[in-house]
Write a protein that holds these residues in place. Structure first.
Motif, PDB file in Angstrom:
ATOM      1  N   LEU A  23       0.828  -1.212   0.000  1.00 29.56           N
ATOM      2  CA  LEU A  23       0.000   0.000   0.000  1.00 29.56           C
ATOM      3  C   LEU A  23       0.861   1.260   0.000  1.00 29.56           C
ATOM      4  CD1 LEU A  23      -2.883  -1.092   2.409  1.00 29.56           C
ATOM      5  CD2 LEU A  23      -2.911  -0.980  -0.093  1.00 29.56           C
ATOM      6  N   SER A  24       1.979   1.232   0.717  1.00 29.48           N
ATOM      7  CA  SER A  24       2.815   2.448   0.732  1.00 29.48           C
ATOM      8  C   SER A  24       3.476   2.663  -0.632  1.00 29.48           C
ATOM      9  CB  SER A  24       3.853   2.412   1.861  1.00 29.48           C
ATOM     10  OG  SER A  24       4.930   1.591   1.516  1.00 29.48           O
ATOM     11  N   PHE A  25       3.846   1.559  -1.304  1.00 33.11           N
ATOM     12  CA  PHE A  25       4.441   1.701  -2.646  1.00 33.11           C
ATOM     13  C   PHE A  25       3.389   2.214  -3.641  1.00 33.11           C
ATOM     14  CE2 PHE A  25       8.371  -1.352  -2.602  1.00 33.11           C
ATOM     15  CZ  PHE A  25       8.840  -0.726  -1.467  1.00 33.11           C
ATOM     16  N   ALA A  26       2.163   1.690  -3.542  1.00 33.82           N
ATOM     17  CA  ALA A  26       1.097   2.148  -4.441  1.00 33.82           C
ATOM     18  C   ALA A  26       0.786   3.622  -4.174  1.00 33.82           C
ATOM     19  CB  ALA A  26      -0.148   1.289  -4.246  1.00 33.82           C
ATOM     20  N   GLN A  27       0.740   3.987  -2.910  1.00 34.90           N
ATOM     21  CA  GLN A  27       0.501   5.394  -2.526  1.00 34.90           C
ATOM     22  C   GLN A  27       1.577   6.304  -3.126  1.00 34.90           C
ATOM     23  OE1 GLN A  27      -1.818   6.394   0.447  1.00 34.90           O
ATOM     24  NE2 GLN A  27      -1.532   8.268  -0.725  1.00 34.90           N
ATOM     25  N   ALA A  28       2.801   5.763  -3.215  1.00 34.70           N
ATOM     26  CA  ALA A  28       3.922   6.553  -3.752  1.00 34.70           C
ATOM     27  C   ALA A  28       3.952   6.532  -5.285  1.00 34.70           C
ATOM     28  CB  ALA A  28       5.241   6.027  -3.191  1.00 34.70           C
ATOM     29  N   GLY A  29       3.069   5.743  -5.917  1.00 31.10           N
ATOM     30  CA  GLY A  29       2.954   5.800  -7.377  1.00 31.10           C
ATOM     31  C   GLY A  29       3.431   4.581  -8.136  1.00 31.10           C
ATOM     32  N   ALA A  30       3.920   3.545  -7.434  1.00 28.17           N
ATOM     33  CA  ALA A  30       4.398   2.352  -8.146  1.00 28.17           C
ATOM     34  C   ALA A  30       3.219   1.455  -8.537  1.00 28.17           C
ATOM     35  CB  ALA A  30       5.355   1.560  -7.256  1.00 28.17           C
ATOM     36  N   ASP A  31       3.345   0.788  -9.681  1.00 24.58           N
ATOM     37  CA  ASP A  31       2.443  -0.314  -9.987  1.00 24.58           C
ATOM     38  C   ASP A  31       2.889  -1.495  -9.134  1.00 24.58           C
ATOM     39  OD1 ASP A  31       1.066   1.136 -11.943  1.00 24.58           O
ATOM     40  OD2 ASP A  31       2.587   0.652 -13.433  1.00 24.58           O
ATOM     41  N   VAL A  32       1.927  -2.282  -8.669  1.00 23.03           N
ATOM     42  CA  VAL A  32       2.239  -3.266  -7.635  1.00 23.03           C
ATOM     43  C   VAL A  32       1.683  -4.645  -8.007  1.00 23.03           C
ATOM     44  CG1 VAL A  32       1.536  -3.904  -5.288  1.00 23.03           C
ATOM     45  CG2 VAL A  32       2.417  -1.619  -5.721  1.00 23.03           C
ATOM     46  N   ALA A  33       2.502  -5.680  -7.815  1.00 22.60           N
ATOM     47  CA  ALA A  33       2.004  -7.057  -7.881  1.00 22.60           C
ATOM     48  C   ALA A  33       2.250  -7.702  -6.519  1.00 22.60           C
ATOM     49  CB  ALA A  33       2.730  -7.844  -8.970  1.00 22.60           C
ATOM     50  N   VAL A  34       1.188  -8.290  -5.969  1.00 26.54           N
ATOM     51  CA  VAL A  34       1.331  -8.969  -4.677  1.00 26.54           C
ATOM     52  C   VAL A  34       1.157 -10.477  -4.869  1.00 26.54           C
ATOM     53  CG1 VAL A  34       0.785  -7.099  -3.068  1.00 26.54           C
ATOM     54  CG2 VAL A  34      -1.096  -8.336  -4.152  1.00 26.54           C
ATOM     55  N   LEU A  35       2.058 -11.222  -4.215  1.00 26.72           N
ATOM     56  CA  LEU A  35       2.051 -12.683  -4.283  1.00 26.72           C
ATOM     57  C   LEU A  35       1.817 -13.249  -2.886  1.00 26.72           C
ATOM     58  CD1 LEU A  35       3.424 -12.044  -6.995  1.00 26.72           C
ATOM     59  CD2 LEU A  35       5.110 -13.799  -6.505  1.00 26.72           C
ATOM     60  N   GLY A  36       1.184 -14.404  -2.818  1.00 32.91           N
ATOM     61  CA  GLY A  36       0.970 -15.083  -1.544  1.00 32.91           C
ATOM     62  C   GLY A  36       0.167 -16.332  -1.841  1.00 32.91           C
ATOM     63  N   ARG A  37      -0.050 -17.157  -0.821  1.00 29.69           N
ATOM     64  CA  ARG A  37      -0.769 -18.403  -1.096  1.00 29.69           C
ATOM     65  C   ARG A  37      -2.279 -18.224  -1.111  1.00 29.69           C
ATOM     66  NH1 ARG A  37       1.741 -21.489   3.794  1.00 29.69           N
ATOM     67  NH2 ARG A  37       1.196 -19.405   4.546  1.00 29.69           N
ATOM     68  N   THR A  38      -2.785 -17.202  -0.400  1.00 29.39           N
ATOM     69  CA  THR A  38      -4.232 -17.086  -0.200  1.00 29.39           C
ATOM     70  C   THR A  38      -4.795 -15.959  -1.066  1.00 29.39           C
ATOM     71  OG1 THR A  38      -3.644 -17.598   2.089  1.00 29.39           O
ATOM     72  CG2 THR A  38      -5.949 -17.102   1.658  1.00 29.39           C
ATOM     73  N   ALA A  39      -5.768 -16.319  -1.922  1.00 26.13           N
ATOM     74  CA  ALA A  39      -6.233 -15.357  -2.931  1.00 26.13           C
ATOM     75  C   ALA A  39      -6.987 -14.164  -2.335  1.00 26.13           C
ATOM     76  CB  ALA A  39      -7.124 -16.082  -3.945  1.00 26.13           C
ATOM     77  N   ALA A  40      -7.880 -14.400  -1.349  1.00 28.14           N
ATOM     78  CA  ALA A  40      -8.797 -13.324  -0.919  1.00 28.14           C
ATOM     79  C   ALA A  40      -8.067 -12.075  -0.387  1.00 28.14           C
ATOM     80  CB  ALA A  40      -9.788 -13.864   0.105  1.00 28.14           C
ATOM     81  N   PRO A  41      -7.121 -12.219   0.538  1.00 28.28           N
ATOM     82  CA  PRO A  41      -6.455 -11.000   1.018  1.00 28.28           C
ATOM     83  C   PRO A  41      -5.620 -10.306  -0.072  1.00 28.28           C
ATOM     84  CG  PRO A  41      -5.490 -12.964   2.051  1.00 28.28           C
ATOM     85  CD  PRO A  41      -6.716 -13.399   1.317  1.00 28.28           C
ATOM     86  N   LEU A  42      -5.068 -11.106  -0.997  1.00 25.92           N
ATOM     87  CA  LEU A  42      -4.303 -10.500  -2.103  1.00 25.92           C
ATOM     88  C   LEU A  42      -5.220  -9.640  -2.963  1.00 25.92           C
ATOM     89  CD1 LEU A  42      -2.201 -13.556  -3.359  1.00 25.92           C
ATOM     90  CD2 LEU A  42      -1.369 -11.637  -1.985  1.00 25.92           C
ATOM     91  N   GLU A  43      -6.410 -10.188  -3.224  1.00 22.14           N
ATOM     92  CA  GLU A  43      -7.384  -9.476  -4.068  1.00 22.14           C
ATOM     93  C   GLU A  43      -7.804  -8.170  -3.400  1.00 22.14           C
ATOM     94  OE1 GLU A  43      -9.450  -8.427  -7.178  1.00 22.14           O
ATOM     95  OE2 GLU A  43      -8.047 -10.122  -7.135  1.00 22.14           O
ATOM     96  N   GLN A  44      -7.959  -8.233  -2.074  1.00 18.02           N
ATOM     97  CA  GLN A  44      -8.344  -7.022  -1.339  1.00 18.02           C
ATOM     98  C   GLN A  44      -7.246  -5.949  -1.452  1.00 18.02           C
ATOM     99  OE1 GLN A  44      -9.851  -8.041   2.533  1.00 18.02           O
ATOM    100  NE2 GLN A  44      -9.824  -5.890   3.167  1.00 18.02           N
ATOM    101  N   VAL A  45      -5.990  -6.370  -1.323  1.00 21.54           N
ATOM    102  CA  VAL A  45      -4.881  -5.409  -1.453  1.00 21.54           C
ATOM    103  C   VAL A  45      -4.836  -4.864  -2.880  1.00 21.54           C
ATOM    104  CG1 VAL A  45      -2.358  -5.155  -1.394  1.00 21.54           C
ATOM    105  CG2 VAL A  45      -3.533  -6.392   0.430  1.00 21.54           C
ATOM    106  N   ARG A  46      -5.089  -5.754  -3.849  1.00 17.19           N
ATOM    107  CA  ARG A  46      -5.099  -5.296  -5.255  1.00 17.19           C
ATOM    108  C   ARG A  46      -6.135  -4.182  -5.440  1.00 17.19           C
ATOM    109  NH1 ARG A  46      -7.196  -6.031 -10.624  1.00 17.19           N
ATOM    110  NH2 ARG A  46      -9.119  -6.890  -9.786  1.00 17.19           N
ATOM    111  N   GLU A  47      -7.313  -4.408  -4.866  1.00 15.41           N
ATOM    112  CA  GLU A  47      -8.373  -3.389  -5.012  1.00 15.41           C
ATOM    113  C   GLU A  47      -7.987  -2.088  -4.321  1.00 15.41           C
ATOM    114  OE1 GLU A  47     -12.076  -5.243  -3.902  1.00 15.41           O
ATOM    115  OE2 GLU A  47     -11.866  -6.692  -5.537  1.00 15.41           O
TER     116      GLU A  47
END
Ligand code: NDP
Length: 252
Positions: A23-47
């Protein structure tokens, strides 16, 4: 206010320290890809990242699975482009007496905490070299610098991650690539909560006592917040971070 441009990958980006960094990188303007084993929290961060006006991807992926990591980075390159910033944050711990540490525990901790970052680095370093720059930020721990009782596999894995970081820093400096490790003491996340719960279950002590004893071992006056770790990661990823290479930055 630090501004970032380019594409950042954060492993373990769905919760805890990784979420705060994403979130801090996105706030600073970077495009972000998040990886992890569990889809739901990743999707929430993506949104949440999309709402900040950047491009974002959520890719379920176990960093211990080399084929899955390779597929994830291929998807990131295809959908977002070449990676400028890699944060190896995904990690696990195992609170167990040394004599009771079995092969499976040792190997899983090493696989997630060391082999995962190695494979992720190998996915991004060739294009970073071609493009003449990049930032690698490894979330190690004070356990990378000190031993931790009942956590020999974890401490050994974080020492290894720091060794990987320092070697990359020396080898890649001429290519404009920096590699640094952030070494926090205890941070307020599920990892700390699970550790305290484990101590309470095994010893019958109160959660307050358990917290006081882990903080005493790490020499911390207080628990660190995920945002404090994210602030250090953002500085390393930003323009001023170019001056810092091969460091183990301790937060206690
Ligand atoms: P959490 O347990 O809260 O989160 C761990 C994150 O890593 C989750 O997003 C989890 O997602 C992901 N993860 C775990 N295993 C894998 C895997 N095999 N593949 C992909 N993702 C995985 O931990 P923290 O946020 O506290 O920890 C983040 C990093 O910080 C770790 O490397 C940890 O060692 C380090 N650290 C933590 C400290 C603390 O006190 N909390 C102190 C010092 C360092 P999912 O489960 O969905 O895969």
């Amino acid at each position: 206010m630090i501004s970032l441009s380019g594409i950042a990958v954060i492993t373990g980006g769905g919760r805890g320290i990784g979420r705060a960094i994403a979130l801090s990188f996105a706030q600073a303007g970077a495009d972000v890809a998040v990886l992890g084993r569990t889809a739901a929290p990743l999707e929430q961060v993506r949104e949440e990242c999309l709402a900040l006006g950047v491009r974002a991807l959520a890719i379920p992926c176990d960093v211990a699975d080399t084929a899955a990591v390779r597929a994830a980075f291929a998807a990131i390159r295809g959908e977002l482009g070449p990676v400028d910033i890699l944060v190896n944050n995904a990690g696990i711990t195992a609170s167990v007496k040394f004599a009771e540490t079995d092969d499976a525990t040792w190997e899983r901790v090493m696989r997630v905490n060391v082999t995962g970052p190695f494979v992720c680095c190998r996915e991004v370093v060739p294009t970073m070299i071609e493009r003449g720059g990049g930032r690698i930020i490894n979330i190690a721990s004070i356990a990378a610098l000190n031993g931790i009782p009942y956590s020999s596999a974890y401490s050994a894995s974080k020492h290894a991650l720091l060794g990987l970081t320092r070697s990359l820093a020396l080898e890649l400096a001429r290519n404009g690539i920096t590699a640094n490790a952030i070494c926090p003491g205890w941070v307020e996340t599920d990892m700390l909560a699970d550790t305290l719960q484990n101590i309470v279950a095994k010893t019958g002590r109160s959660a307050e006592d358990a917290l006081a004893s882990v903080l005493a071992i790490s020499g911390q006056p207080r628990v660190i917040t995920p945002d404090e770790v994210a602030a250090v990661a953002l500085r390393l990823a930003g323009p001023d971070g170019a001056q810092t290479n091969g460091e183990a930055i301790v937060l206690a």
